[in-house]
Write a protein that holds these residues in place. Structure first.
Motif, PDB file in Angstrom:
ATOM      1  N   THR A 140     -12.078   4.514  -6.407  1.00 50.48           N
ATOM      2  CA  THR A 140     -12.273   3.528  -5.325  1.00 50.48           C
ATOM      3  C   THR A 140     -13.414   3.792  -4.311  1.00 50.48           C
ATOM      4  OG1 THR A 140      -9.885   2.291  -5.393  1.00 50.48           O
ATOM      5  CG2 THR A 140     -11.158   2.217  -3.323  1.00 50.48           C
ATOM      6  N   GLU A 160      -8.132   9.516   1.819  1.00 46.27           N
ATOM      7  CA  GLU A 160      -6.525   8.769   1.629  1.00 46.27           C
ATOM      8  C   GLU A 160      -5.969   8.520   2.766  1.00 46.27           C
ATOM      9  OE1 GLU A 160      -4.294  11.427  -0.888  1.00 46.27           O
ATOM     10  OE2 GLU A 160      -5.582  11.275  -2.600  1.00 46.27           O
ATOM     11  N   PHE A 207       0.946  -1.043  -0.249  1.00 47.77           N
ATOM     12  CA  PHE A 207       0.145   0.087   0.013  1.00 47.77           C
ATOM     13  C   PHE A 207       0.847   1.295  -0.106  1.00 47.77           C
ATOM     14  CE2 PHE A 207      -2.436  -3.480   1.717  1.00 47.77           C
ATOM     15  CZ  PHE A 207      -3.545  -3.128   0.989  1.00 47.77           C
ATOM     16  N   ASN A 226      -6.426  -0.725  -2.295  1.00 53.69           N
ATOM     17  CA  ASN A 226      -5.495  -0.063  -2.920  1.00 53.69           C
ATOM     18  C   ASN A 226      -6.320   0.897  -3.843  1.00 53.69           C
ATOM     19  OD1 ASN A 226      -6.304  -2.869  -4.060  1.00 53.69           O
ATOM     20  ND2 ASN A 226      -5.081  -2.312  -5.813  1.00 53.69           N
ATOM     21  N   GLU A 227      -5.834   1.996  -4.041  1.00 52.49           N
ATOM     22  CA  GLU A 227      -6.621   3.263  -4.867  1.00 52.49           C
ATOM     23  C   GLU A 227      -6.395   2.844  -6.513  1.00 52.49           C
ATOM     24  OE1 GLU A 227      -9.073   5.571  -6.338  1.00 52.49           O
ATOM     25  OE2 GLU A 227      -8.742   5.732  -3.976  1.00 52.49           O
ATOM     26  N   ASP A 278      -3.451   5.610  -0.876  1.00 51.14           N
ATOM     27  CA  ASP A 278      -4.401   4.551  -1.038  1.00 51.14           C
ATOM     28  C   ASP A 278      -5.655   4.841  -0.260  1.00 51.14           C
ATOM     29  OD1 ASP A 278      -3.356   2.696  -3.009  1.00 51.14           O
ATOM     30  OD2 ASP A 278      -2.270   1.871  -1.652  1.00 51.14           O
TER      31      ASP A 278
END
Length: 254
Positions: A134, A151, A63, A129-130, A67
């Motif tokens: 997301t 975030e 990560f 995870n972005e 993310d």
């Protein structure tokens, strides 16, 4: 015998180091505290620390600060009767999330903790995870209540080596906060269930024997030390130390 265990993450950009004394041998140059049998509370703390440590390693490897850190909440009418029901809700929602990631050709990585509060409310903390959208994917997937997301780097639990957020993500019924006067507050969680996706294997560490215990660690050339944690192992009675080295960016000085 003093040992150093190095875990290398993200291709060596991050090196997590553990230095400790093997309890089976003496430790030249290091005074040993009196060895005691660990109490039930100490065993709980060790187990919690190990769980948070593995969570942090997965964060370091898979990560990034950008993310997604999210929470799924329940409307009162949708609260599950038990943890088995909450797990079913989570699995159903994640099937939807996984489907959306697959449509976009992206692999899904996740870490989560399902929590039931002492007053009966349920929620799920989730790190994903972005992939650009997301937050909206998570919101559409969750039909039991609200979705809050941010975030990782913008949350109050962010620090450079992911120590705070890994501790937060692995809370359980034994976790307590400190009051302003220094006393321990009562636990706010009555039940929890921590897990992560299976596609996140951790690299094997490199173990070295050290001649002696140094007063202060020094970073490798081209790296800086972001965090240092030291303490006494209640089982061996010896000191231990953990620190994280992060590679300097080009143009940075040491």
């Amino acid at each position: 015998m003093t040992k150093r265990k190095q875990h290398r993450f993200k291709g060596g950009k991050i090196i997590d180091v553990e230095e400790y004394h093997d309890g089976r041998y003496g430790a030249p140059g290091c005074k040993r505290e009196k060895k005691k049998n660990p109490t039930k509370e100490q065993i709980q703390k060790i187990n919690a620390w190990n769980k948070a440590r593995r969570c942090r390693w997965k964060l370091l490897e898979y990560f990034f600060p950008g993310d997604c850190f999210a929470t799924w909440t329940y409307e009162v009418k949708n609260r599950p009767p038990d943890m088995a029901g909450a797990l079913k809700d989570f699995q159903k929602a994640m099937r939807s999330v996984r489907k959306e990631y697959k449509k976009r050709g992206q692999e899904l990585f996740w870490i989560r903790n399902i929590e039931r509060g002492t007053k009966g409310a349920w929620h799920i903390h989730l790190i994903v995870n972005e992939i650009g959208e997301t937050a909206s994917i998570l919101q559409r997937a969750w039909t039991k209540g609200g979705t809050w997301s941010i975030e990782i780097r913008n949350s109050k639990y962010y620090d450079e080596d992911f120590s705070k957020i890994s501790s937060y993500m692995t809370k359980d019924e034994h976790t307590t906060d400190k009051r302003s006067d220094g006393s321990q507050a009562k636990p706010r969680i009555s039940e929890s269930n921590y897990n992560s996706s299976r596609n996140m294997p951790l690299p094997e560490p490199k173990v070295d024997k050290l001649v002696r215990w140094k007063a202060e660690p020094k970073p490798k050339k081209g790296y800086y030390i972001s965090q240092i944690h030291e303490g006494i192992n209640p089982v061996t009675g010896y000191k231990y130390r953990r620190y994280t080295m992060i590679r300097l960016k080009e143009g940075d000085s040491g």
